[in-house]
Design an enzyme around this catalytic site. Structure first.
Site, PDB file in Angstrom:
ATOM      1  CB  VAL A 145      -1.076   0.132   1.356  1.00 24.30           C
ATOM      2  CG1 VAL A 145      -2.237  -1.177   0.944  1.00 24.30           C
ATOM      3  CG2 VAL A 145       0.179   0.015   2.758  1.00 24.30           C
ATOM      4  CB  CYS A 146      -0.013   4.395  -0.378  1.00 17.70           C
ATOM      5  SG  CYS A 146      -0.468   4.782  -2.018  1.00 17.70           S
TER       6      CYS A 146
END
Lengths: 77, 264
Positions: free
Chosen positions: A12-13
């Site tokens: 994920v970011c």
């Protein structure tokens, strides 16, 4: 021209960008990096951040249900 | 190669264009010596350790006293312990990537050159003039980049010294003020935030030296900070060609010079 692939499924970011950036540092100038992502926000964030660092985004493709491929050309001198 | 935990731990600084993975690897390979684990040193140590500077040397012969804690929070829970050893515990808890060398004694003319030899950058976080002159002179002789800072009450100063290139501490201050004319922090007092800010600035300069931002350093510049008025003033300073140490006239540490006014 060399071509590399980076499978970031499950990431994920901001780690999608961090890992893309680290891979881009490793590979030769002007080579191609294909990044596979399944985290939707990263589909916008990674190309934007990569461009900010001077690389070229050649394409963003949806390659499956919740799966994307971003094609980047590493900047040269 | 950075492992997965390191990528996560340092992600926020790897993202920064000027740092990246390359910069992070430089930090992990770097060795910084922090002389004094008091107010300035506490602040510097925590950010250097957090940033992943691979080796930290910590020199301090003092023990943690309750009157230190308002400005030296890394020593929490370690009253009575040596400060270098106490600081090591903090660093190990914060970041296992950092190797800590402890020197639980004070610097003196006989040990200073040997101490600084294996490090890339030295931080002067001491609180007295003889240590400052001794560290400066040894760093010039050993060609070690040095970041000096000093704090009193609400004020502080900081300068970065690249020996042979920029003005050294002795170019600015040829000798210590006469004994008794300058109060120590024990007499004059000190606010914790002042040491925190100046020590943090020292860590920032150290990282910039390691990362190679040579034209962005506080070289030939004394930054004077007044935290009561919040004025930050940069003063241009110059190398003094008559400076006894950085002109090369004095070629070694002469032990008897580091008392009283420390004049060479």
């Amino acid at each position: 021209m060399k071509k590399y692939q980076l499978d970031l499924r499950g990431e994920v970011c901001p780690y999608t960008f961090v890992k893309t950036k680290l891979k881009l540092e490793e590979i030769e100038e002007n080579s191609i990096l294909e990044v596979i992502l399944d985290h939707e926000p990263a589909v916008k964030d990674v190309p934007r951040s990569v461009k900010e660092e001077g690389h070229e985004v050649l394409g963003v493709e949806k390659i499956g249900e919740n799966l994307w491929k971003i094609i980047i050309r590493k900047k040269g001198k | 190669m950075l492992n997965d935990e390191q990528i996560k731990r340092y992600s926020r600084q790897i993202i920064i264009p000027e740092i990246g993975g390359k910069g992070q690897k430089k930090l992990l390979k770097a060795k910084v010596l922090v002389i004094g684990a008091g107010g300035l040193g506490s602040a510097a140590i925590q950010y250097l350790a957090g940033a992943g500077v691979g080796t930290l040397g910590i020199v301090d012969g003092d023990k943690v006293d309750i009157s230190n804690l308002h400005r030296q929070p890394i020593h929490v829970g370690n009253l009575g312990e040596n400060k270098a050893l106490s600081a090591k515990k903090f660093v190990e808890t914060l970041n296992p990537d950092v190797r800590v060398d402890t020197y639980p004694f004070n610097i003196d003319p006989s040990n200073i050159r040997e101490l600084i030899k294996k490090y890339d950058v030295v931080l002067d976080c001491t609180d007295n003039f003889s240590s400052r002159f001794l560290i400066n002179d040894a760093c010039v002789l050993e060609r070690k980049p040095l970041v000096h800072a000093a704090v009193l009450r609400f004020e502080g100063q900081i300068i970065t010294i690249l020996p042979g290139e920029s003005a050294c501490y002795r170019c600015l201050f040829r000798r210590a003020p006469p004994p008794g004319t300058t109060p120590s922090c024990r007499e004059a007092g000190i606010i914790g935030m002042a040491t925190g800010i100046l020590g943090t600035l020292q860590a920032m300069e150290a990282i910039k030296i390691i990362l190679g931002f040579k034209d962005k350093l506080l070289t030939n510049t004394l930054l004077y900070v007044d935290l009561l008025t919040m004025e930050f003033t940069k003063m241009k300073v110059k190398r003094d060609e008559n400076c006894p140490i950085c002109s090369g006239k004095v070629k070694e540490i002469i032990p008897e010079k580091y008392v009283d006014r420390c004049e060479l």
